[in-house]
Write a protein that holds these residues in place. Structure first.
Motif, PDB file in Angstrom:
ATOM      1  N   ARG A  15       0.773  -1.207   0.046  1.00  0.00           N
ATOM      2  CA  ARG A  15      -0.060   0.127   0.058  1.00  0.00           C
ATOM      3  C   ARG A  15       0.945   1.315  -0.047  1.00  0.00           C
ATOM      4  O   ARG A  15       2.200   1.189   0.390  1.00  0.00           O
ATOM      5  CB  ARG A  15      -1.028   0.055   1.056  1.00  0.00           C
ATOM      6  N   ARG A  22      -3.421   0.595  -2.711  1.00  0.00           N
ATOM      7  CA  ARG A  22      -2.784  -0.434  -2.837  1.00  0.00           C
ATOM      8  C   ARG A  22      -2.806  -1.190  -3.893  1.00  0.00           C
ATOM      9  O   ARG A  22      -3.432  -1.062  -4.743  1.00  0.00           O
ATOM     10  CB  ARG A  22      -3.334  -1.392  -1.474  1.00  0.00           C
ATOM     11  N   ASN A  61      -7.974   1.812  -5.735  1.00  0.00           N
ATOM     12  CA  ASN A  61      -8.425   2.527  -4.421  1.00  0.00           C
ATOM     13  C   ASN A  61     -10.017   2.389  -4.326  1.00  0.00           C
ATOM     14  O   ASN A  61     -10.563   1.535  -5.001  1.00  0.00           O
ATOM     15  CB  ASN A  61      -8.177   4.029  -4.789  1.00  0.00           C
ATOM     16  N   ASP A  78       1.189  -4.832   2.806  1.00  0.00           N
ATOM     17  CA  ASP A  78      -0.046  -4.749   3.009  1.00  0.00           C
ATOM     18  C   ASP A  78      -0.784  -6.251   2.755  1.00  0.00           C
ATOM     19  O   ASP A  78      -2.162  -6.304   2.772  1.00  0.00           O
ATOM     20  CB  ASP A  78      -0.800  -3.608   2.036  1.00  0.00           C
TER      21      ASP A  78
END
Length: 111
Positions: A15, A22, A61, A78
């Protein structure tokens, strides 16, 4: 010569440190390899150094899916937030194992 090793590899889920998106790493440049125009468009106060790895991402997003080019200093791991929903992921990767995506094998068995 200073040899830099990329912190993230193909299939890693990351991310952005500053912005709400991310993605999955699909390629790595050992240092900046985009256009000078692209680089100069980044506000100077947040412009990253060129002498670090840059990553090509299949990014998402809450509004859309897209490709992103991000410096290593602006990325954080992430995987703990699960898979990425970018629709092009199945073209390059098999499954998400909870840590990373595995590369899809090519027709000749190569990755």
């Amino acid at each position: 010569m200073d040899i830099r090793h990329a912190k993230f590899g193909l299939g890693d889920v990351v991310r952005h440190r500053l912005f709400p998106f991310r993605g999955v790493v699909v390629d790595v440049d050992p240092e900046f390899a985009n256009t000078e125009e692209w680089y100069e468009a980044i506000p100077e106060d947040i412009r990253p150094r060129k002498d670090q790895p840059f990553y090509h991402l299949l990014a998402e997003n809450e509004d859309s899916y897209y490709g992103a080019y991000v410096s290593e200093g602006n990325l954080l791991p992430d995987a703990e937030n699960g898979p990425v929903g970018h629709p092009q992921i199945p073209e390059a990767f098999e499954d998400f194992d909870g840590q990373r995506y595995t590369l899809r094998e090519g027709p000749d068995g190569a990755h």
